[in-house]
Motif scaffolding. Structure first.
Motif, short mmCIF file in Angstrom:
data_model
loop_
_atom_site.label_atom_id
_atom_site.label_comp_id
_atom_site.label_asym_id
_atom_site.label_seq_id
_atom_site.Cartn_x
_atom_site.Cartn_y
_atom_site.Cartn_z
N MET A 295 0.82 -1.20 0.00
CA MET A 295 0.00 0.00 0.00
C MET A 295 0.86 1.26 0.00
SD MET A 295 -3.10 0.75 -0.17
CE MET A 295 -4.32 1.93 0.17
N GLU A 296 1.99 1.24 0.72
CA GLU A 296 2.87 2.40 0.74
C GLU A 296 3.44 2.70 -0.64
OE1 GLU A 296 6.03 2.64 3.55
OE2 GLU A 296 4.74 1.89 5.17
N LEU A 297 3.77 1.67 -1.38
CA LEU A 297 4.33 1.84 -2.72
C LEU A 297 3.31 2.54 -3.63
CD1 LEU A 297 6.77 1.31 -4.50
CD2 LEU A 297 5.73 -0.87 -5.11
N PHE A 298 2.05 2.18 -3.50
CA PHE A 298 1.00 2.81 -4.30
C PHE A 298 0.87 4.29 -3.97
CE2 PHE A 298 -3.47 4.05 -4.88
CZ PHE A 298 -3.56 3.88 -6.26
N ILE A 299 0.94 4.65 -2.70
CA ILE A 299 0.82 6.05 -2.27
C ILE A 299 2.01 6.85 -2.80
CG2 ILE A 299 0.85 7.59 -0.28
CD1 ILE A 299 -0.76 5.44 1.22
N ILE A 300 3.21 6.28 -2.75
CA ILE A 300 4.39 6.96 -3.27
C ILE A 300 4.26 7.15 -4.78
CG2 ILE A 300 6.87 6.73 -3.66
CD1 ILE A 300 7.00 5.33 -0.92
N PHE A 301 3.80 6.12 -5.48
CA PHE A 301 3.63 6.20 -6.92
C PHE A 301 2.64 7.29 -7.30
CE2 PHE A 301 1.52 4.76 -10.85
CZ PHE A 301 2.62 4.78 -11.70
N VAL A 302 1.51 7.33 -6.63
CA VAL A 302 0.49 8.35 -6.90
C VAL A 302 1.04 9.74 -6.58
CG1 VAL A 302 -1.76 9.23 -6.17
CG2 VAL A 302 -1.46 6.80 -6.60
N SER A 303 1.80 9.87 -5.51
CA SER A 303 2.39 11.16 -5.15
C SER A 303 3.36 11.64 -6.22
CB SER A 303 3.12 11.06 -3.81
OG SER A 303 2.22 10.72 -2.78
N VAL A 304 4.16 10.73 -6.75
CA VAL A 304 5.12 11.10 -7.80
C VAL A 304 4.37 11.51 -9.06
CG1 VAL A 304 6.90 10.19 -9.33
CG2 VAL A 304 7.00 9.71 -6.88
N ILE A 305 3.33 10.80 -9.43
CA ILE A 305 2.55 11.15 -10.61
C ILE A 305 1.89 12.52 -10.44
CG2 ILE A 305 0.54 10.51 -12.02
CD1 ILE A 305 2.98 8.75 -12.48
N VAL A 306 1.34 12.79 -9.28
CA VAL A 306 0.71 14.10 -9.01
C VAL A 306 1.76 15.20 -9.08
CG1 VAL A 306 -0.41 15.48 -7.22
CG2 VAL A 306 -1.22 13.18 -7.71
N LEU A 307 2.95 14.95 -8.54
CA LEU A 307 4.03 15.94 -8.59
C LEU A 307 4.44 16.22 -10.03
CD1 LEU A 307 6.13 17.68 -7.10
CD2 LEU A 307 7.63 15.69 -7.15
N ILE A 308 4.58 15.21 -10.84
CA ILE A 308 4.96 15.40 -12.24
C ILE A 308 3.89 16.20 -12.99
CG2 ILE A 308 5.31 14.19 -14.43
CD1 ILE A 308 6.73 12.00 -12.79
#
Length: 64
Positions: free
Chosen positions: A1-14
């Motif tokens: 679940m943490e990996l998904f949150i990090i992935f979504v955060s990176v996509i939102v940042l980009i």
């Protein structure tokens, strides 16, 4: 679940950085072209936008 949150955060940042880039690029381009100084430089010195494939990294002076 943490990996998904990090992935979504990176996509939102980009996405945010891309939108920010577009806003700043348009503001600078329109701001300079429509400013008093921009119009003066265009009329007085004939400075215009680059046309075609100009080598912007060319260090030779092609001035007056």
């Amino acid at each position: 679940m943490e990996l998904f949150i990090i992935f979504v955060s990176v996509i939102v940042l980009i996405v945010f950085l891309f939108i920010f880039y577009i806003i700043v690029e348009r503001a600078v381009r329109d701001g300079i072209n429509n400013s008093v100084i921009g119009r003066y430089l265009e009329e007085k010195h004939g400075i215009k936008d680059p046309q075609g494939d100009e080598n912007l990294n060319d260090d030779t002076f092609k001035g007056e």
